[in-house]
Design a protein around this motif. Structure first.
Motif, short mmCIF file in Angstrom:
data_model
loop_
_atom_site.label_atom_id
_atom_site.label_comp_id
_atom_site.label_asym_id
_atom_site.label_seq_id
_atom_site.Cartn_x
_atom_site.Cartn_y
_atom_site.Cartn_z
N ASP A 1 27.79 34.94 42.86
CA ASP A 1 28.77 35.89 43.86
C ASP A 1 29.41 34.25 44.08
O ASP A 1 28.47 33.72 45.52
CB ASP A 1 27.97 36.63 44.48
N PHE A 2 30.60 33.69 43.65
CA PHE A 2 30.71 32.54 44.70
C PHE A 2 31.66 32.56 46.21
O PHE A 2 32.07 33.95 46.32
CB PHE A 2 32.29 32.15 44.08
N PRO B 1 36.75 37.92 41.85
CA PRO B 1 37.02 39.48 43.41
C PRO B 1 38.81 39.33 43.24
O PRO B 1 39.52 38.44 42.82
CB PRO B 1 36.95 38.11 44.95
N PHE B 2 39.33 40.64 43.71
CA PHE B 2 40.81 40.85 43.81
C PHE B 2 40.87 41.77 45.08
O PHE B 2 39.26 42.62 45.44
CB PHE B 2 41.04 42.00 42.25
N HIS B 3 41.62 42.35 44.70
CA HIS B 3 41.79 43.29 46.14
C HIS B 3 41.82 44.63 45.95
O HIS B 3 41.60 44.28 44.06
CB HIS B 3 43.76 42.89 46.32
N PRO B 4 41.30 46.14 46.70
CA PRO B 4 41.48 47.14 45.59
C PRO B 4 42.48 48.05 45.02
O PRO B 4 41.97 47.96 44.30
CB PRO B 4 41.03 47.69 47.51
N ASP B 5 43.44 47.33 44.82
CA ASP B 5 44.73 47.77 44.47
C ASP B 5 44.53 47.05 43.18
O ASP B 5 45.72 46.96 42.50
CB ASP B 5 46.26 47.37 45.13
N GLY B 6 43.79 45.43 42.84
CA GLY B 6 44.09 44.98 41.55
C GLY B 6 44.51 43.51 41.63
O GLY B 6 44.87 42.67 39.80
N ALA B 7 45.40 43.52 43.02
CA ALA B 7 46.17 41.96 43.18
C ALA B 7 45.09 41.14 43.52
O ALA B 7 43.99 40.69 43.26
CB ALA B 7 47.07 42.57 43.71
N GLU B 8 45.75 40.12 43.29
CA GLU B 8 44.51 38.89 43.38
C GLU B 8 45.02 38.25 44.25
O GLU B 8 46.23 38.73 45.51
CB GLU B 8 44.72 37.37 41.78
N HIS B 9 43.49 37.50 44.79
CA HIS B 9 43.86 36.83 46.30
C HIS B 9 43.37 35.42 46.23
O HIS B 9 43.18 35.44 44.97
CB HIS B 9 43.62 37.58 47.70
N ASP B 10 43.01 34.28 46.96
CA ASP B 10 43.26 32.97 46.98
C ASP B 10 41.68 32.76 46.90
O ASP B 10 41.29 32.53 46.00
CB ASP B 10 42.95 32.22 48.66
N MET B 11 40.59 33.59 46.91
CA MET B 11 38.97 33.32 46.31
C MET B 11 38.99 34.28 44.53
O MET B 11 38.18 33.61 44.20
CB MET B 11 38.07 35.00 47.12
N THR B 12 40.47 34.67 44.45
CA THR B 12 40.60 34.87 42.85
C THR B 12 40.14 34.14 42.73
O THR B 12 39.51 33.75 41.44
CB THR B 12 41.29 35.91 42.66
N LEU C 1 33.57 35.75 33.29
CA LEU C 1 33.81 36.03 34.83
C LEU C 1 34.57 37.73 34.77
O LEU C 1 34.52 39.01 33.57
CB LEU C 1 35.32 35.96 35.31
N VAL C 2 33.48 38.67 35.70
CA VAL C 2 33.57 39.93 35.79
C VAL C 2 33.73 40.54 37.34
O VAL C 2 33.87 39.54 37.92
CB VAL C 2 31.72 40.24 35.71
N ASP C 3 35.18 41.14 37.53
CA ASP C 3 35.73 42.31 37.92
C ASP C 3 34.30 42.65 39.10
O ASP C 3 33.96 43.05 39.22
CB ASP C 3 36.36 43.33 38.16
N GLU C 4 34.00 41.99 40.85
CA GLU C 4 33.48 41.77 41.04
C GLU C 4 34.44 42.90 43.03
O GLU C 4 33.27 42.96 44.24
CB GLU C 4 32.93 41.40 41.82
N ARG C 5 35.09 43.53 42.03
CA ARG C 5 35.31 44.94 43.68
C ARG C 5 34.27 45.08 43.92
O ARG C 5 34.08 46.30 42.98
CB ARG C 5 36.53 45.36 43.15
N TYR C 6 34.02 45.40 45.26
CA TYR C 6 32.96 46.00 46.12
C TYR C 6 32.06 45.86 45.86
O TYR C 6 30.67 46.06 46.07
CB TYR C 6 33.42 48.22 45.29
#
Length: 130
Positions: free
Chosen positions: A9-10, A62-73, A93-98
Motif C-alpha cells: 500500500d504505497f 488507487p483511483f477516485h470512487p468513479d474510477g478516475a485517476e489522480h496523483d497517487m495513481t 497492480l490491483v485496484d485499491e479503491r476503499y
C-alpha cells in the motif's frame, strides 16, 4: 510449488507491506516503512525481499470512487515500476479503491499494513482458482 507474495500500500509518508503465500491464499500485515527518502525505503524493501524471497509483488493502484485517476495513481505506478526495475520480480497492480476505508481507524493502529493485506487478499481472491 508454494510462492510467497508481497502486497504494498504505497504512500508518500508510509508504505504498508503485507505477505501471503499460494498455499493458503491468505494475506497478513507484515510491516510499515516510515522512511521518507527512496534510498532507505528501497533498502528496507530489499532486506525484506532477501529475507522472504517473494516470487511476485502486488501494488495497490488507487483511483477516485468513479474510477478516475489522480496523483497517487501515477505515483503508485511509478513505485511499481521501480520495484520491478530494482528487484527484477514480476509486479502487478490491483485496484485499491476503499482498501483503507474498510479498516477501523483506531488511534495507534498500523493501518497501512492492514490496507496492504486487503490489497494482497484481493489479488489472491482473483487468482486462487487459476
Amino acid at each position: 510449488m508454494v510462492d510467497i507474495v508481497f502486497g504494498f500500500d504505497f504512500g508518500v509518508k508510509r508504505i504498508g507491506i503485507a505477505m501471503g503465500n499460494t498455499l493458503t491464499w491468505q494475506a497478513q500485515p507484515l510491516t510499515v516503512i516510515k522512511a521518507v527518502d527512496n534510498a532507505t525505503r528501497f533498502q528496507v524493501i530489499g532486506d525484506l525481499i532477501n529475507e522472504w524471497k517473494p516470487a511476485r509483488l502486488i501494488v495497490g493502484e488507487p483511483f477516485h470512487p468513479d474510477g478516475a485517476e489522480h496523483d497517487m495513481t501515477l505515483r503508485s505506478r511509478r513505485f511499481a515500476n521501480q520495484l520491478h526495475g530494482r528487484f527484477n520480480l514480476p509486479v502487478e497492480l490491483v485496484d485499491e479503491r476503499y482498501s483503507s476505508a474498510v479498516i477501523p481507524h483506531k488511534r495507534g493502529e498500523v493501518i497501512d499494513a492492514k490496507a496492504a493485506a486487503i490489497i494482497l487478499q484481493q489479488y489472491f481472491d482473483a487468482h486462487a482458482n487459476i
